[in-house]
Enzyme design. Sequence first.
Site, PDB file in Angstrom:
ATOM      1  N   GLY A 199      14.073   1.677  -4.079  1.00  0.00           N
ATOM      2  CA  GLY A 199      14.588   0.338  -4.269  1.00  0.00           C
ATOM      3  C   GLY A 199      14.884  -0.459  -3.016  1.00  0.00           C
ATOM      4  N   VAL A 200      14.399  -0.002  -1.860  1.00  0.00           N
ATOM      5  CA  VAL A 200      14.700  -0.721  -0.609  1.00  0.00           C
ATOM      6  C   VAL A 200      13.560  -1.646  -0.182  1.00  0.00           C
ATOM      7  CG1 VAL A 200      16.259   1.092   0.210  1.00  0.00           C
ATOM      8  CG2 VAL A 200      13.827   1.185   0.827  1.00  0.00           C
ATOM      9  N   LYS A 248      10.056  -0.540   0.028  1.00  0.00           N
ATOM     10  CA  LYS A 248       8.990   0.173   0.745  1.00  0.00           C
ATOM     11  C   LYS A 248       7.617  -0.386   0.405  1.00  0.00           C
ATOM     12  CE  LYS A 248       9.846   4.213  -0.960  1.00  0.00           C
ATOM     13  NZ  LYS A 248      10.974   3.835  -1.845  1.00  0.00           N
ATOM     14  N   ASP A 252       3.612   6.926  -5.044  1.00  0.00           N
ATOM     15  CA  ASP A 252       4.802   6.705  -5.855  1.00  0.00           C
ATOM     16  C   ASP A 252       4.390   6.546  -7.311  1.00  0.00           C
ATOM     17  OD1 ASP A 252       7.143   5.893  -7.070  1.00  0.00           O
ATOM     18  OD2 ASP A 252       7.765   4.611  -5.406  1.00  0.00           O
TER      19      ASP A 252
END
Length: 391
Positions: A77-78, A80, A104
């Site tokens: 959730g940053v 990426k 992912d």
Amino acid sequence: MLLAPSPYLACRLSLAASRHLSSWQPPLPFTRSPPTLVVRRTLRVRSIATPAEATAGFDEMAAGTERKYYMLGGKGGVGKTSCAASLAVKFANNGHPTLVVSTDPAHSLSDSFAQDLSGGTLVPVDGPDSPLFALEINPEKAREEFRSASQRSGGTGVKDFMDSMGLGMLAEQLGELKLGELLDTPPPGLDEAIAISKVMQFVEAQQYSMFSRIVFDTAPTGHTLRLLSLPDFLDASIGKIMKLRQKLASAASAIKSVFGQEGPRQDATDKLEQLRERMIKVRELFRDTESTEFIIVTIPTVMAISESSRLCSSLRKENVPVKRLIVNQILPPSASDCKFCAMKRKDQMRALEMIQNDSELMSLKQIQAPLVDVEIRGVPALRFMGEIVWK
């Protein structure tokens, strides 16, 4: 709740509302009388933070035409995927045929490019100046294929599936050692094994030789660390299998010699040794400071910074080169009386101070990326993000 940007920090841009937004341009700097491009339908977007204060050293990243790998990872959730996709677009627009790969399972890369990339094959991305291809590895689909392959008659299904991943030699060895039952169900770490097999293909297959930059959008921290440590694990495992097979072969040879039969063939052992050598190549690739770099992505919160510090420590223990830290979604000082904005900014500043005092993170080149009030989706938006982050 909408956050109003401070006037001197705001920036504007206009997006032509065509199907592909092909006429969308990066925002113009704010002036006392900002110019506005009038089109039939427009969407104004305002940045609510300053551009990156530190530079990413993109000229250094883009220098040279030899193959280079960039892996972006961090807490879930940053941002990426947005950072990885924008870097890939930036490389392509600077003359590098580029491949961006997602390991992912969340399929965020498809969402980021606004394109279906989930087929497990190379998909051309429209828009950049140089060739840009994307590949989204689908672990769940691979697991289903694995299960169905293991149920096919004759035991050939598993080997066919493993062959498609470049791991057919390992399946052959397990079959010869009567260990085929190990392949009846997907083993732990299959997702990472699939990703590793793709890396092998990128290193060796001729079809990927055109790419001078390969960008990896990795899964959240735990998966990433397993991905990076898997070559060592498989190297050790293959070594054990080889020793076991040699013992069995020696015993079989002794028995057969009593009955005058010919000795065992060494082809299978040779193939397993070849696979072991390929795994060593992947391990060396991860640790090659000339061709590989891991970039940590985080946000200015205490929890995210703490996890990033642990990730950096783990990467260094694995001897993976890491030089850059992207701190994403930074708010500017508030010019209004917004108490929420002021408190949020204060918390972010506290988190940024943690980086300066953290023994793992303080030595990394810090890139401060702004929070924007529009979703970064599609090549034009990714181009915009690349211009404000990768400088």
